[in-house]
Motif scaffolding. Structure first.
Motif, mmCIF file in Angstrom:
data_model
loop_
_atom_site.group_PDB
_atom_site.id
_atom_site.type_symbol
_atom_site.label_atom_id
_atom_site.label_comp_id
_atom_site.label_asym_id
_atom_site.label_seq_id
_atom_site.Cartn_x
_atom_site.Cartn_y
_atom_site.Cartn_z
ATOM 1 N N PHE A 93 35.488 77.142 30.720
ATOM 2 C CA PHE A 93 34.439 76.285 31.267
ATOM 3 C C PHE A 93 34.911 75.688 32.590
ATOM 4 O O PHE A 93 34.168 75.634 33.565
ATOM 5 C CB PHE A 93 34.085 75.175 30.279
ATOM 6 N N ALA A 94 36.172 75.255 32.648
ATOM 7 C CA ALA A 94 36.719 74.672 33.883
ATOM 8 C C ALA A 94 36.776 75.711 34.999
ATOM 9 O O ALA A 94 36.506 75.396 36.155
ATOM 10 C CB ALA A 94 38.100 74.096 33.616
ATOM 11 N N ARG A 95 37.095 76.966 34.677
ATOM 12 C CA ARG A 95 37.128 78.018 35.701
ATOM 13 C C ARG A 95 35.741 78.317 36.235
ATOM 14 O O ARG A 95 35.556 78.543 37.423
ATOM 15 C CB ARG A 95 37.731 79.305 35.124
ATOM 16 N N VAL A 96 34.737 78.284 35.346
ATOM 17 C CA VAL A 96 33.382 78.644 35.755
ATOM 18 C C VAL A 96 32.672 77.483 36.443
ATOM 19 O O VAL A 96 32.067 77.648 37.501
ATOM 20 C CB VAL A 96 32.555 79.128 34.538
ATOM 21 N N PHE A 97 32.734 76.295 35.856
ATOM 22 C CA PHE A 97 31.957 75.162 36.359
ATOM 23 C C PHE A 97 32.781 74.135 37.119
ATOM 24 O O PHE A 97 32.226 73.178 37.647
ATOM 25 C CB PHE A 97 31.228 74.474 35.194
ATOM 26 N N GLY A 98 34.092 74.297 37.181
ATOM 27 C CA GLY A 98 34.932 73.341 37.902
ATOM 28 C C GLY A 98 34.986 73.637 39.388
ATOM 29 O O GLY A 98 34.408 74.613 39.877
ATOM 30 N N ASP A 99 35.712 72.801 40.107
ATOM 31 C CA ASP A 99 35.873 73.031 41.535
ATOM 32 C C ASP A 99 36.965 74.080 41.770
ATOM 33 O O ASP A 99 37.402 74.762 40.842
ATOM 34 C CB ASP A 99 36.162 71.715 42.260
ATOM 35 N N ASN A 100 37.429 74.224 42.996
ATOM 36 C CA ASN A 100 38.433 75.243 43.320
ATOM 37 C C ASN A 100 39.774 75.017 42.637
ATOM 38 O O ASN A 100 40.610 75.909 42.616
ATOM 39 C CB ASN A 100 38.631 75.321 44.832
ATOM 40 N N HIS A 101 39.994 73.849 42.090
ATOM 41 C CA HIS A 101 41.231 73.539 41.376
ATOM 42 C C HIS A 101 40.983 73.415 39.877
ATOM 43 O O HIS A 101 41.803 72.844 39.162
ATOM 44 C CB HIS A 101 41.850 72.253 41.920
ATOM 45 N N ASP A 102 39.843 73.939 39.401
ATOM 46 C CA ASP A 102 39.434 73.904 37.986
ATOM 47 C C ASP A 102 39.292 72.488 37.444
ATOM 48 O O ASP A 102 39.494 72.239 36.264
ATOM 49 C CB ASP A 102 40.390 74.717 37.110
ATOM 50 N N VAL A 103 38.948 71.554 38.296
ATOM 51 C CA VAL A 103 38.674 70.181 37.877
ATOM 52 C C VAL A 103 37.181 70.100 37.558
ATOM 53 O O VAL A 103 36.344 70.456 38.390
ATOM 54 C CB VAL A 103 39.053 69.162 38.977
ATOM 55 N N VAL A 104 36.854 69.635 36.364
ATOM 56 C CA VAL A 104 35.463 69.562 35.924
ATOM 57 C C VAL A 104 34.900 68.199 36.294
ATOM 58 O O VAL A 104 35.383 67.174 35.837
ATOM 59 C CB VAL A 104 35.366 69.792 34.396
ATOM 60 N N HIS A 105 33.877 68.192 37.150
ATOM 61 C CA HIS A 105 33.247 66.950 37.596
ATOM 62 C C HIS A 105 32.031 66.587 36.765
ATOM 63 O O HIS A 105 31.548 65.465 36.841
ATOM 64 C CB HIS A 105 32.846 67.059 39.075
ATOM 65 N N ALA A 106 31.501 67.538 35.981
ATOM 66 C CA ALA A 106 30.360 67.289 35.096
ATOM 67 C C ALA A 106 30.394 68.319 33.977
ATOM 68 O O ALA A 106 30.866 69.432 34.165
ATOM 69 C CB ALA A 106 29.048 67.385 35.855
ATOM 70 N N CYS A 107 29.921 67.927 32.814
ATOM 71 C CA CYS A 107 29.914 68.806 31.645
ATOM 72 C C CYS A 107 28.573 68.663 30.940
ATOM 73 O O CYS A 107 27.749 67.836 31.341
ATOM 74 C CB CYS A 107 31.074 68.447 30.716
ATOM 75 N N PRO A 108 28.306 69.451 29.890
ATOM 76 C CA PRO A 108 27.013 69.339 29.195
ATOM 77 C C PRO A 108 26.751 67.959 28.588
ATOM 78 O O PRO A 108 25.607 67.612 28.324
ATOM 79 C CB PRO A 108 27.098 70.401 28.096
ATOM 80 N N GLU A 109 27.786 67.168 28.375
ATOM 81 C CA GLU A 109 27.602 65.817 27.834
ATOM 82 C C GLU A 109 26.977 64.872 28.857
ATOM 83 O O GLU A 109 26.244 63.965 28.499
ATOM 84 C CB GLU A 109 28.942 65.237 27.377
ATOM 85 N N CYS A 110 27.296 65.064 30.136
ATOM 86 C CA CYS A 110 26.842 64.098 31.142
ATOM 87 C C CYS A 110 25.977 64.729 32.242
ATOM 88 O O CYS A 110 25.632 64.057 33.210
ATOM 89 C CB CYS A 110 28.042 63.391 31.766
ATOM 90 N N SER A 111 25.646 66.011 32.108
ATOM 91 C CA SER A 111 24.881 66.688 33.137
ATOM 92 C C SER A 111 24.098 67.845 32.514
ATOM 93 O O SER A 111 24.338 68.219 31.373
ATOM 94 C CB SER A 111 25.838 67.217 34.209
ATOM 95 N N THR A 112 23.200 68.433 33.285
ATOM 96 C CA THR A 112 22.487 69.624 32.814
ATOM 97 C C THR A 112 23.146 70.864 33.420
ATOM 98 O O THR A 112 23.859 70.779 34.415
ATOM 99 C CB THR A 112 21.008 69.584 33.254
ATOM 100 N N TYR A 113 22.899 72.017 32.801
ATOM 101 C CA TYR A 113 23.465 73.253 33.332
ATOM 102 C C TYR A 113 22.909 73.562 34.722
ATOM 103 O O TYR A 113 23.605 74.109 35.560
ATOM 104 C CB TYR A 113 23.201 74.419 32.378
ATOM 105 N N ARG A 114 21.679 73.189 34.973
ATOM 106 C CA ARG A 114 21.102 73.416 36.300
ATOM 107 C C ARG A 114 21.892 72.645 37.364
ATOM 108 O O ARG A 114 22.204 73.175 38.418
ATOM 109 C CB ARG A 114 19.642 72.992 36.321
ATOM 110 N N GLU A 115 22.231 71.398 37.080
ATOM 111 C CA GLU A 115 23.027 70.611 38.023
ATOM 112 C C GLU A 115 24.432 71.193 38.181
ATOM 113 O O GLU A 115 24.974 71.237 39.278
ATOM 114 C CB GLU A 115 23.125 69.161 37.549
ATOM 115 N N MET A 116 25.012 71.662 37.085
ATOM 116 C CA MET A 116 26.362 72.218 37.155
ATOM 117 C C MET A 116 26.392 73.520 37.943
ATOM 118 O O MET A 116 27.359 73.801 38.643
ATOM 119 C CB MET A 116 26.918 72.448 35.748
#
Length: 69
Positions: free
Chosen positions: A35-58
């Motif tokens: 999930f971090a590789r797909v939806f994270g930034d270039n350093h695999d840091v996750v700024h939003a997840c399904p708990e606090c955001s929608t998949y469209r926003e991610m």
């Protein structure tokens, strides 16, 4: 034979927090490495997840600060 004293209590939540699994920096929810590789930034840091955001926003990555993209 265990070296721990018999009075030691097992605390699963305390041990769970010591994992190296990535977490969302917005809400602290634990996510998978993939999930971090797909939806994270270039350093695999996750700024939003399904708990606090929608998949469209991610998918649009608008929530990631520009300096981290």
């Amino acid at each position: 034979m265990s070296t721990e004293s018999p009075d030691t209590k097992w605390t699963p939540l305390a041990q769970e927090r010591q994992t190296s699994a990535p977490r969302c920096i917005t809400c602290g929810n634990q996510v998978t490495r993939q999930f971090a590789r797909v939806f994270g930034d270039n350093h695999d840091v996750v700024h939003a997840c399904p708990e606090c955001s929608t998949y469209r926003e991610m998918k649009t990555s608008d929530f990631i600060p520009k300096e981290h993209r």
